[in-house]
Write a protein that holds these residues in place. Sequence first.
Motif, PDB file in Angstrom:
ATOM      1  N   ALA A  43       0.833  -1.206   0.000  1.00 40.42           N
ATOM      2  CA  ALA A  43       0.000   0.000   0.000  1.00 40.42           C
ATOM      3  C   ALA A  43       0.870   1.258   0.000  1.00 40.42           C
ATOM      4  O   ALA A  43       0.574   2.226  -0.712  1.00 40.42           O
ATOM      5  N   ASP A  47       0.819   2.694  -3.758  1.00 38.78           N
ATOM      6  CA  ASP A  47      -0.206   3.727  -3.629  1.00 38.78           C
ATOM      7  C   ASP A  47      -1.499   3.366  -4.387  1.00 38.78           C
ATOM      8  O   ASP A  47      -1.982   4.145  -5.212  1.00 38.78           O
ATOM      9  N   PRO A  48      -2.077   2.184  -4.078  1.00 41.13           N
ATOM     10  CA  PRO A  48      -3.318   1.810  -4.763  1.00 41.13           C
ATOM     11  C   PRO A  48      -4.493   2.642  -4.247  1.00 41.13           C
ATOM     12  O   PRO A  48      -4.426   3.232  -3.170  1.00 41.13           O
ATOM     13  N   ASP A  49      -5.555   2.643  -5.015  1.00 40.16           N
ATOM     14  CA  ASP A  49      -6.776   3.305  -4.571  1.00 40.16           C
ATOM     15  C   ASP A  49      -7.466   2.477  -3.498  1.00 40.16           C
ATOM     16  O   ASP A  49      -8.057   3.017  -2.571  1.00 40.16           O
ATOM     17  N   CYS A  74      -2.215   6.830   5.271  1.00 34.78           N
ATOM     18  CA  CYS A  74      -2.259   6.297   3.911  1.00 34.78           C
ATOM     19  C   CYS A  74      -3.635   6.575   3.301  1.00 34.78           C
ATOM     20  O   CYS A  74      -4.659   6.346   3.938  1.00 34.78           O
ATOM     21  N   THR A  76      -5.100   5.075   0.826  1.00 29.19           N
ATOM     22  CA  THR A  76      -5.724   3.878   0.270  1.00 29.19           C
ATOM     23  C   THR A  76      -6.973   3.483   1.059  1.00 29.19           C
ATOM     24  O   THR A  76      -6.946   3.408   2.286  1.00 29.19           O
TER      25      THR A  76
END
Length: 131
Positions: A43, A47-49, A74, A76
């Motif tokens: 994560a 940097d995923p949604d 974060c 995410t």
Amino acid sequence: MSSVRVVIADDHAGVRAYLRAKLGSVFEIVGAVEDGKQAVDAALLLDPDVLVLDISMPLMNGFMASARLRDLKCRTKIVILTTYEDDVYVDKAFSSGANAYVTKERLATDLVTAIREVLQGNTFISTSSHR
């Protein structure tokens, strides 16, 4: 929504493969990991949604991983995916920073909807949960 980036975290290879197949036609799968520590690292690095996060995993469970990401600010969104349908687990998931709670029993019908809901700023709980 193909530009939505998702990381999958589950300690069972078969579940990861199923999730990759199920979600890959709708979202961009940017990672798939097998424990909570790897989930936190992925994560932060990727940097995923959305992070689809199992509760029961080695090294760091889903609650701990979710709380760690929350503490690190974060961005995410976290969708907990679990076999547990108990209200105590639902409460713990949200208090640890999760945005959605999907039971594996309802995975086929609820997971894509849950991801879309959290991306719109909403929360989601599978209808099979006791609430």
